[in-house]
Each structure stands twice: as C-alpha cells, then as structure tokens.
Design an enzyme around this catalytic site. Structure first.
Site, PDB file in Angstrom:
ATOM      1  N   LYS A   1       0.817  -1.212   0.000  1.00  0.00           N
ATOM      2  CA  LYS A   1       0.000   0.000   0.000  1.00  0.00           C
ATOM      3  C   LYS A   1       0.851   1.263   0.000  1.00  0.00           C
ATOM      4  O   LYS A   1       0.351   2.337  -0.343  1.00  0.00           O
ATOM      5  CB  LYS A   1      -0.960   0.006   1.187  1.00  0.00           C
ATOM      6  CG  LYS A   1      -0.315   0.141   2.551  1.00  0.00           C
ATOM      7  CD  LYS A   1      -1.357   0.082   3.658  1.00  0.00           C
ATOM      8  CE  LYS A   1      -0.749   0.170   5.039  1.00  0.00           C
ATOM      9  NZ  LYS A   1      -0.076   1.448   5.286  1.00  0.00           N
ATOM     10  N   ASP A   2       2.133   1.157   0.385  1.00  0.00           N
ATOM     11  CA  ASP A   2       3.021   2.311   0.401  1.00  0.00           C
ATOM     12  C   ASP A   2       3.771   2.494  -0.913  1.00  0.00           C
ATOM     13  O   ASP A   2       4.547   3.444  -1.062  1.00  0.00           O
ATOM     14  CB  ASP A   2       4.063   2.171   1.524  1.00  0.00           C
ATOM     15  CG  ASP A   2       3.438   2.161   2.904  1.00  0.00           C
ATOM     16  OD1 ASP A   2       2.382   2.807   3.072  1.00  0.00           O
ATOM     17  OD2 ASP A   2       4.001   1.514   3.803  1.00  0.00           O
TER      18      ASP A   2
ATOM     19  N   ARG B   1      -7.537   8.914   3.674  1.00  0.00           N
ATOM     20  CA  ARG B   1      -8.685   8.038   3.392  1.00  0.00           C
ATOM     21  C   ARG B   1      -9.413   7.697   4.683  1.00  0.00           C
ATOM     22  O   ARG B   1     -10.645   7.790   4.766  1.00  0.00           O
ATOM     23  CB  ARG B   1      -8.216   6.758   2.694  1.00  0.00           C
ATOM     24  CG  ARG B   1      -9.315   5.686   2.617  1.00  0.00           C
ATOM     25  CD  ARG B   1      -8.790   4.357   2.131  1.00  0.00           C
ATOM     26  NE  ARG B   1      -7.721   3.817   2.940  1.00  0.00           N
ATOM     27  CZ  ARG B   1      -7.898   3.140   4.076  1.00  0.00           C
ATOM     28  NH1 ARG B   1      -9.129   2.952   4.566  1.00  0.00           N
ATOM     29  NH2 ARG B   1      -6.872   2.664   4.753  1.00  0.00           N
ATOM     30  N   ARG B   2      -8.660   7.264   5.689  1.00  0.00           N
ATOM     31  CA  ARG B   2      -9.296   6.898   6.958  1.00  0.00           C
ATOM     32  C   ARG B   2      -9.951   8.104   7.618  1.00  0.00           C
ATOM     33  O   ARG B   2     -11.013   7.973   8.237  1.00  0.00           O
ATOM     34  CB  ARG B   2      -8.257   6.283   7.894  1.00  0.00           C
ATOM     35  CG  ARG B   2      -7.789   4.904   7.466  1.00  0.00           C
ATOM     36  CD  ARG B   2      -6.635   4.426   8.317  1.00  0.00           C
ATOM     37  NE  ARG B   2      -6.209   3.075   7.965  1.00  0.00           N
ATOM     38  CZ  ARG B   2      -5.002   2.588   8.205  1.00  0.00           C
ATOM     39  NH1 ARG B   2      -4.091   3.346   8.801  1.00  0.00           N
ATOM     40  NH2 ARG B   2      -4.693   1.349   7.847  1.00  0.00           N
TER      41      ARG B   2
ATOM     42  N   ARG C   1       1.304  10.361  13.367  1.00  0.00           N
ATOM     43  CA  ARG C   1       2.293   9.481  12.759  1.00  0.00           C
ATOM     44  C   ARG C   1       2.827   8.572  13.852  1.00  0.00           C
ATOM     45  O   ARG C   1       2.555   8.754  15.028  1.00  0.00           O
ATOM     46  CB  ARG C   1       3.447  10.301  12.156  1.00  0.00           C
ATOM     47  CG  ARG C   1       3.065  11.209  10.992  1.00  0.00           C
ATOM     48  CD  ARG C   1       2.844  10.423   9.709  1.00  0.00           C
ATOM     49  NE  ARG C   1       3.971   9.581   9.375  1.00  0.00           N
ATOM     50  CZ  ARG C   1       5.083  10.001   8.762  1.00  0.00           C
ATOM     51  NH1 ARG C   1       5.237  11.280   8.460  1.00  0.00           N
ATOM     52  NH2 ARG C   1       6.053   9.155   8.472  1.00  0.00           N
TER      53      ARG C   1
ATOM     54  N   ARG D   1       1.301   4.151  18.634  1.00  0.00           N
ATOM     55  CA  ARG D   1      -0.105   4.538  18.462  1.00  0.00           C
ATOM     56  C   ARG D   1      -0.989   3.846  19.498  1.00  0.00           C
ATOM     57  O   ARG D   1      -1.886   4.459  20.074  1.00  0.00           O
ATOM     58  CB  ARG D   1      -0.572   4.211  17.043  1.00  0.00           C
ATOM     59  CG  ARG D   1       0.167   5.002  15.977  1.00  0.00           C
ATOM     60  CD  ARG D   1      -0.404   4.752  14.594  1.00  0.00           C
ATOM     61  NE  ARG D   1       0.451   5.323  13.576  1.00  0.00           N
ATOM     62  CZ  ARG D   1       0.031   5.695  12.367  1.00  0.00           C
ATOM     63  NH1 ARG D   1      -1.241   5.554  12.040  1.00  0.00           N
ATOM     64  NH2 ARG D   1       0.865   6.192  11.489  1.00  0.00           N
TER      65      ARG D   1
ATOM     66  N   CYS E   1      -0.609   8.035  -3.516  1.00  0.00           N
ATOM     67  CA  CYS E   1      -0.763   6.863  -2.650  1.00  0.00           C
ATOM     68  C   CYS E   1      -1.516   7.187  -1.366  1.00  0.00           C
ATOM     69  O   CYS E   1      -2.070   6.302  -0.724  1.00  0.00           O
ATOM     70  CB  CYS E   1       0.615   6.293  -2.312  1.00  0.00           C
ATOM     71  SG  CYS E   1       1.562   5.764  -3.745  1.00  0.00           S
TER      72      CYS E   1
END
Length: 332
Positions: free
Chosen positions: A80-81, A128-129, A146, A152, A242
């Site tokens: 995805k990156d 997106r999220r 980040r 997190r 992306c």
C-alpha cells in the site's frame, strides 16, 4: 560458504517482522541464508503529515536507491506504500499471499467507532481513513498522527487518544497482542481500504541472477497479484497519490474478480463508488459492472482482465465526478 542474500527493509518493528517472514521463506526456497539490511526511508525521518508528504514514494525511494546501487539483492515493501509506476530496472518478483485487508478501530473499552461519544479523539495519519471516519461518525475529533503501531497503541492505552485506526495485517504480523485494548474490524464492503493493503511486494533488479529471481518468484500468489493489480490500476488511472482518499478492494470469489472502488472528499462530505465483477475462469471473458452487461474481447489472462476492470472502474468514477474529489499526484 554460500554468501547470504541481502534483504533491504525499513527499520520499523513491523517492517523488520514482515521482512523476516519473507527472509525465512526465501531461505527455504533458495537454500541460501538471508540477512536483513536495515535502510532509512524518507518517511521514517520526515515527520510531516502523510497528507503533506503525498504519494511520492516516501517509504520506498530510499530502499529502491539501495537496491539499484547493489547494497541489497531484494526488498520487501508494504504494497500500500508503493507508488503505482514501476521504476526502470526494478521488478516486483512476488506478491505473497495477502493477509487481512481490513482496517481496525482500537479502543480501551471496545466501543464501536459509530458509537463513540461526540468529541472522542481518534488518531490516524491516512486521509482516506480520516474521510471515512468523518462519514461514519461526524462528531469525532480526528487527530492527524504518525508513528509505529506500538506508539499509536500506547497513546490509546495512556488516554491521549480514545481510538486509533490501524491495518489489521500490521497488528497480525506483530503477533496480535493489543495489550488489553479492544479491536473492532471494519467490513470491506462499507470501509474499503488502501490499494494493496494487507499485501507485501518483493522487489528486485531485473538483471538479478536467475536463481535468485526464481527463489523470490516461488513466493508469488497469483490470486493476490490479480486482486492487487485491479486495485492499483484504479489508483493509477485516477492519477491519484498513494495517500489520496481512495479505497479499493478486490477479491476472487468462485472464479470472479469482485472489485469495489470508492473516492471520498477529504472532509468526508462526499463519496463516489463503483462495483465491478469480472469473470476470470478459463475460456470466459465476460464482464459485468454496476448491473450493466459487457463482453470483453479475448483477453490475455487474469492479469489483463484485472487491469481492464481497474481502468473501467476508474473511468466510471471520473465520469461521476471523482476528479473533483481526488488530489492529483503525478509522481505516483
């Protein structure tokens, strides 16, 4: 003694864990030892928001430079990156079987995202999220963050945040231990994730020794490659970065490729979606999409059909106004 193969990887705990999984598989396939070569990427040192960094391959460029300079023999990326345009001289040798492509919401007490109280602080660095969360629960206080998975989770555990949104695959590859926190899996039908999420990409030079290429190719899973091809073609055809607010998910079901693609406004106020179903069974090239029948010319195989499905989905999204919602990123 046989020289070890050199696997280039980012230094994060997750990157090292998933790279070690690939290293073990390549060692088994090749009969040669594999050593990890940690490499610092721009995304690891630049603490700007992902929305500011855009789709410039910030997690891939440093690794690719090391590969091109022969400081390693192959790389492992979170797909995805990875930008959708493949650099000259490099090839994706394998896409191993995909893990869970869903996002999860992690909280202290298991409260679902839609039931979180007004003002609840939800952390994510993904545009997106952010857009999806705002559509799902407009009362949330979304914090652009980040950091690695552990940091997190610690921000939720310590009360700085009420929830974070993470990739299920990343949690799984780290062993799945949430340290007493609770995870809510978000269904892909209503919450499609980033193109390629849950997948890895094993990348090497196109002039690598044939026996090394063969050992890497042994890890490839065709179903995964077909699905992620359709997803990434959508992103490429939209000319989106992306980190754009685009969710896509493709899966193979009973010989069909089922593709869903959704484009969101950055603030979550709008969404435009499309579904496509493509027949992949041998000898049949018929396609259907959004209730409309279509006949494909004979076809070139599953990858070609997946490519066409992705392009058609993007075309229909653009016809419905997706260009007005998606930030353009020509370098992706």
């Amino acid at each position: 003694m046989t020289a070890p193969l050199r696997l280039g990887t980012r230094r994060s705990t997750l990157a090292m864990a998933q790279s070690q999984m690939v290293a073990d598989a390549v060692a088994a396939a090749s009969g040669r030892p594999v050593e990890l070569v940690p490499i610092v990427s721009e995304g690891d040192v630049n603490r700007a928001s992902l929305s500011q960094l855009g789709g410039r391959g910030v997690f891939a460029n440093g690794l690719r430079e090391a590969l091109a300079a022969d400081r390693c023999d192959f790389l492992v990326h979170s797909l995805k990156d990875l930008p959708t345009v493949q650099p000259e001289g490099l090839v994706i040798a394998a896409t191993p079987p995909r893990e869970d492509a869903r996002d999860v919401v992690v909280t202290r007490d298991g409260t679902p995202l839609g039931a979180l109280a007004p003002g609840s602080r939800v952390g994510t660095g993904s545009p997106r999220r952010i857009a999806q969360a705002r559509r799902h629960n407009p009362r949330l206080d979304i914090r652009d963050i980040r950091g690695n998975v552990d940091s997190r989770l610690a921000r939720v555990r310590e009360g700085e945040l009420d929830a974070v949104i993470l990739a299920a695959a990343g949690i799984s590859r780290l062993g799945g231990d949430l340290g007493g926190l609770h995870a809510e899996a978000l269904g892909l039908a209503e919450w499609p994730t980033a193109p390629g999420q849950g997948s890895l990409a094993v990348e090497t030079r196109d002039d690598i020794a044939p026996e090394i290429h063969a050992a890497l190719a042994a890890l490839d899973d065709e179903d995964t490659r077909v699905a992620i091809t359709a997803e990434r073609v959508v992103l490429n055809a939209l000319d989106a970065g992306c980190s754009a607010p685009v969710g896509t998910h493709a899966a193979l079901v009973d010989g069909d490729l089922r593709l869903r693609a959704v484009v969101y406004a950055l603030d979550g106020s709008q969404r435009i979606g499309i579904d496509r179903t493509v027949r992949l069974s041998p000898g049949y090239g018929g396609e259907t999409g959004s209730g409309n029948g279509a006949n494909a010319a004979d076809d070139g195989g599953p990858i070609a059909r997946a490519t066409r499905a992705g392009r058609e989905a993007a075309r229909r999204l653009l016809e419905r106004g997706a260009a007005d919602l998606v930030p353009r990123e020509s370098t992706t």
